[in-house]
Design a protein around this motif. Structure first.
Motif, mmCIF file in Angstrom:
data_model
loop_
_atom_site.group_PDB
_atom_site.id
_atom_site.type_symbol
_atom_site.label_atom_id
_atom_site.label_comp_id
_atom_site.label_asym_id
_atom_site.label_seq_id
_atom_site.Cartn_x
_atom_site.Cartn_y
_atom_site.Cartn_z
ATOM 1 N N ILE A 192 0.855 -1.189 0.000
ATOM 2 C CA ILE A 192 0.000 0.000 0.000
ATOM 3 C C ILE A 192 0.891 1.238 0.000
ATOM 4 O O ILE A 192 1.795 1.349 0.826
ATOM 5 N N ARG A 209 -12.478 5.421 -2.100
ATOM 6 C CA ARG A 209 -11.923 4.530 -3.126
ATOM 7 C C ARG A 209 -10.539 4.025 -2.722
ATOM 8 O O ARG A 209 -10.234 2.833 -2.840
ATOM 9 N N LEU A 210 -9.706 4.917 -2.223
ATOM 10 C CA LEU A 210 -8.351 4.535 -1.802
ATOM 11 C C LEU A 210 -8.372 3.569 -0.617
ATOM 12 O O LEU A 210 -7.540 2.658 -0.520
ATOM 13 N N GLU A 241 -9.270 0.150 -1.907
ATOM 14 C CA GLU A 241 -8.065 -0.447 -2.490
ATOM 15 C C GLU A 241 -7.127 -0.954 -1.401
ATOM 16 O O GLU A 241 -6.541 -2.034 -1.529
ATOM 17 N N GLU A 258 -8.559 -4.138 0.243
ATOM 18 C CA GLU A 258 -8.386 -5.278 -0.658
ATOM 19 C C GLU A 258 -6.922 -5.702 -0.755
ATOM 20 O O GLU A 258 -6.628 -6.906 -0.877
ATOM 21 N N ALA A 259 -6.003 -4.762 -0.662
ATOM 22 C CA ALA A 259 -4.572 -5.101 -0.679
ATOM 23 C C ALA A 259 -4.215 -5.945 0.542
ATOM 24 O O ALA A 259 -3.452 -6.917 0.440
ATOM 25 N N ALA A 301 -14.271 -3.475 3.084
ATOM 26 C CA ALA A 301 -14.198 -3.042 1.676
ATOM 27 C C ALA A 301 -15.601 -2.973 1.074
ATOM 28 O O ALA A 301 -15.925 -2.009 0.361
ATOM 29 N N ARG A 346 -17.246 0.347 -0.412
ATOM 30 C CA ARG A 346 -17.694 0.339 -1.809
ATOM 31 C C ARG A 346 -19.163 0.753 -1.915
ATOM 32 O O ARG A 346 -19.560 1.452 -2.845
#
Length: 155
Positions: free
Chosen positions: A90, A104-105, A108, A111-112, A147, A151
């Motif tokens: 990240i 959004r970040l 991400e 999910e990372a 997440a 979302r």
């Protein structure tokens, strides 16, 4: 003292290295989430400010659990920004993104962390390391749920 928990030195080291990457991702996501908590603005301020606070508090507890598992396996846990920058998948953000970009970040980032946690399973399975597998399962469930919730704000 020698560690004799039924997992070889080599397997413990491989798992600890993977957990170090997970720790770095988790800490980096913690820092990003805390930063966004402080700096979010706009019509969703109250909702996001409180949501981000809940998320960074959970991440703060998680880094301790992950670091303690690394120590239980007999290895030092990374604990510096320099180490985290080298180990994390990240990346840090420059400046202050708009609220929707923050969301959004963070999706991400969540999910990372899931991908990093999931990547450890082959090593954990070979070593029959149920304690680490349990930790990974719990982390994956939480990050996937977070997440999804983030979302949902973008739809």
């Amino acid at each position: 003292m020698n560690i004799d928990i039924g997992i070889s030195q080599a397997n413990r080291e491989e798992i600890a290295q993977g957990l170090s990457r997970l720790l770095a991702d988790t800490y980096t996501l913690y820092l990003k989430t805390h930063n966004f908590h402080w700096n979010v603005t706009g019509p969703m301020f109250q909702t996001l400010h409180l949501m981000f606070e809940t998320q960074y508090n959970e991440l703060a507890l998680a880094v301790d659990l992950i670091a303690e598992r690394i120590r239980s396996l007999g290895f030092p846990a990374p604990g510096t920004y320099k180490q985290y920058a080298q180990l994390s998948s990240i990346k840090e953000e420059e400046g202050i993104p708009a609220a929707k970009d923050m969301i959004r970040l963070l999706v991400e980032g969540q999910e990372a962390v899931v991908r990093t946690a999931r990547s450890l399973y082959p090593s954990v399975e070979v070593a029959s390391d149920e304690a680490t597998a349990d930790l990974l399962t719990q982390r994956i469930q939480l990050h996937e749920k977070t997440a999804w919730m983030l979302r949902s704000l973008l739809e």
